[in-house]
Write an enzyme that holds these catalytic residues in place. Sequence first.
Site, PDB file in Angstrom:
ATOM      1  N   HIS A  22      -7.483  -5.573  -1.353  1.00 47.89           N
ATOM      2  CA  HIS A  22      -6.305  -4.906  -0.795  1.00 47.89           C
ATOM      3  C   HIS A  22      -5.561  -5.788   0.207  1.00 47.89           C
ATOM      4  CE1 HIS A  22      -3.962  -1.299  -0.505  1.00 47.89           C
ATOM      5  NE2 HIS A  22      -4.084  -1.227   0.796  1.00 47.89           N
ATOM      6  N   ASP A  80      -8.946  -4.900  -5.966  1.00 48.13           N
ATOM      7  CA  ASP A  80      -8.525  -3.915  -4.968  1.00 48.13           C
ATOM      8  C   ASP A  80      -9.202  -2.584  -5.283  1.00 48.13           C
ATOM      9  OD1 ASP A  80      -7.294  -2.223  -3.175  1.00 48.13           O
ATOM     10  OD2 ASP A  80      -5.279  -2.971  -3.544  1.00 48.13           O
ATOM     11  N   SER A  83       0.843  -1.190   0.000  1.00 44.05           N
ATOM     12  CA  SER A  83       0.000   0.000   0.000  1.00 44.05           C
ATOM     13  C   SER A  83       0.884   1.247   0.000  1.00 44.05           C
ATOM     14  CB  SER A  83      -0.955  -0.037   1.195  1.00 44.05           C
ATOM     15  OG  SER A  83      -2.003   0.889   1.039  1.00 44.05           O
TER      16      SER A  83
END
Length: 719
Positions: free
Chosen positions: A684, A649, A565
């Site tokens: 994610h 995601d 991330s």
Amino acid sequence: MKKYPFLILIALLIMSCKTYQNAETKSNIQTSSIYPETKKVDTVTNYFGTDVKDPFRWLEDDMSDETGQWVEAQNKVTFDYLDKIPYREELKKRLEKLWNYEKVGSPFKEGDYTYFYKNDGLQNQYVVYRQKDDSEPEVFLDPNTFSEDGTTSLAGLSFSKNGKLAAYSISEGGSDWRKVILIDAITKDIKEDTLIDVKFSGVSWKGNEGFYYSSYDKPKGSELSAKTDQHKLFYHKLGTSQKEDALIFGGTAAEKNRYVGGSVTEDDRYLIISASTSTSGNKLFIKDRQDKTNTLKTIVDNYNSDTYVVENVGSKLYIVTNRNAPNQKIVTVDAANPSPENWKDFIPETENVLSPSTGSGYFYANYMVDAVSKVLQYDMDGKLIREVKLPGVGSAGGFGGKKDAKELYFSFTNYITPSTIYKLNPKSGAYEVYKKPEIIGYDSSNFESKQVFYTSKDGTKVPMIITHKKGLKLDGKNPTILYGYGGFNISLTPSFSIANAVWLEQGGVYAVPNLRGGGEYGKAWHDAGTQQKKQNVFDDFIAAAEYLIAQKYTSSDYLAIRGGSNGGLLVGATMTQRPDLMKVALPAVGVLDMLRYHTFTAGAGWAYDYGTADQSKEMFEYLKGYSPVHNVKEGVQYPATMVTTGDHDDRVVPAHSFKFAAELQEKQSGNNPTLIRIETNAGHGAGTPVAKTIEQYADIFGFTLYNMGITELKTDFKD
């Protein structure tokens, strides 16, 4: 992301002549393949008079057949490569063996039942159990039955005040969009129609009558990538349809915020509403349900602090804030006049960052001291009762519970100690082991962790914890993973990972620096890694790598950098700025296009940390100066790279990773592979099935070791 037959794909894609192979001559395997040709489209955006080319922007369209075909082609190349790594399957089996142990969460009481989460070992999702008094536990919710492949996960569970009703949310394919299902908690029967299109939300009950939740209007176009900008708080009354839900906050221009949340205090008296435009700073409001005027009062009217209500006793509010207190403090105020000029310090700010919890009528002040925990117990008058002496040096969490709880639970872990749950007597301070995991084949006494402080480029001292086998030889040849994050006020505190245990027993080193941008030293530390100070984060990470090399833990030939991330951005920026520094780069679900990140989903809410390319010429130039997608240069030899992402995601859209991989494949010089591994029906990261997680780690570790020239695993690994 749609899926397409690979035969159609082959007919449509022209393959280029770029090849990759393992560059280590000592490897017995010569693996090579051909990258798919990624077409280039003449797309240009002008920022403050500067034209920026964006030839791979077409990959942002996650609904197109062409993008789906590109995904299949890339995965074909990647898995062809991974399949030829000689010990990949062995790594997977070892991960499965160590992973296969019982994991149990802390119990919590709702109504007449005690609930807890448990995973028998290799179950894809944790199961929720319950028991009444001393009866045998029974299954309450089994998310493993939600879908055949385990990709539908339990994303939240909340009970009504009397414990007789429950609302649980599910995530399908890792998406942040949720569905909320209401059941009778006694019979487990579904009570009414499922709520849909709920995002970035908990569920907070108002008595036994209904609950509050938050969401956005469903975007037009792709729900995975379209911008979501106005969060709204709703109230759902039992027995009514979702279309009748009352809009409580966020529906007007004056109340427009990207993140809105509502929660009801334990005594059911107050509704607390938090509203923010970014991931840092919030407004705060309160509504007294005993006030017949139904007035919404303002506690904080600006975004200059992070502030929330942690507890109340009648009209006395206990508020956690970093307003004029960068390391956080607790203040008290009467709910009738809750604005800051009436606040009184309850637990003042200290030199260490505070993260409090409450339970059994006490406050537990959990402080970070150089990223490890120290816990102090206070009564409701602010009197220090005791320090809770922890079982060791590491991270403690929990200590929360209802006011009438007779016992509390906390967890303790560090990089070599699996998370153990302890049962605490709040009155005496005594505690005992409640659940300690038994991992067959893992012995924590074989490993050690130590904290060091190194100097970054500008002279700042940065802490780092280094973990490895005891007796490690400092010869510069130890495979090392340097893991970092450095953003959003997130703190990396010591925690155990069974995957990292497999890395360590291979003789690997695992190093985690506490970079600026994180929350380890409060708001000042966070702010020192934001916007036009973001380069500090990359400099801290580079300095960590240089320290490990100088101290001969490793060398550039045996160093991998990893992060996800915002940490994926960290890896992307570091490898494009210092490609000579590491052998392997592993950016996961990364924010990699810094000029366009704010145009997707809730990305605009990250502007506190990053700034945006639209806000000023200076900010545009700064972002372009480190944006990984825009800083891949022709003719440079980049490290062996495996980008990882999920095709569903909807937080950091996979287009970031797609575009970065395309740039690397086009411009890479030399023989280091530049691959992208795209997990299908995955988001994610949260809720990823255990089976998929194990496969991912086998691939990541296999790719890393193989590109360091390691041809076989340690013999003591094969048991």
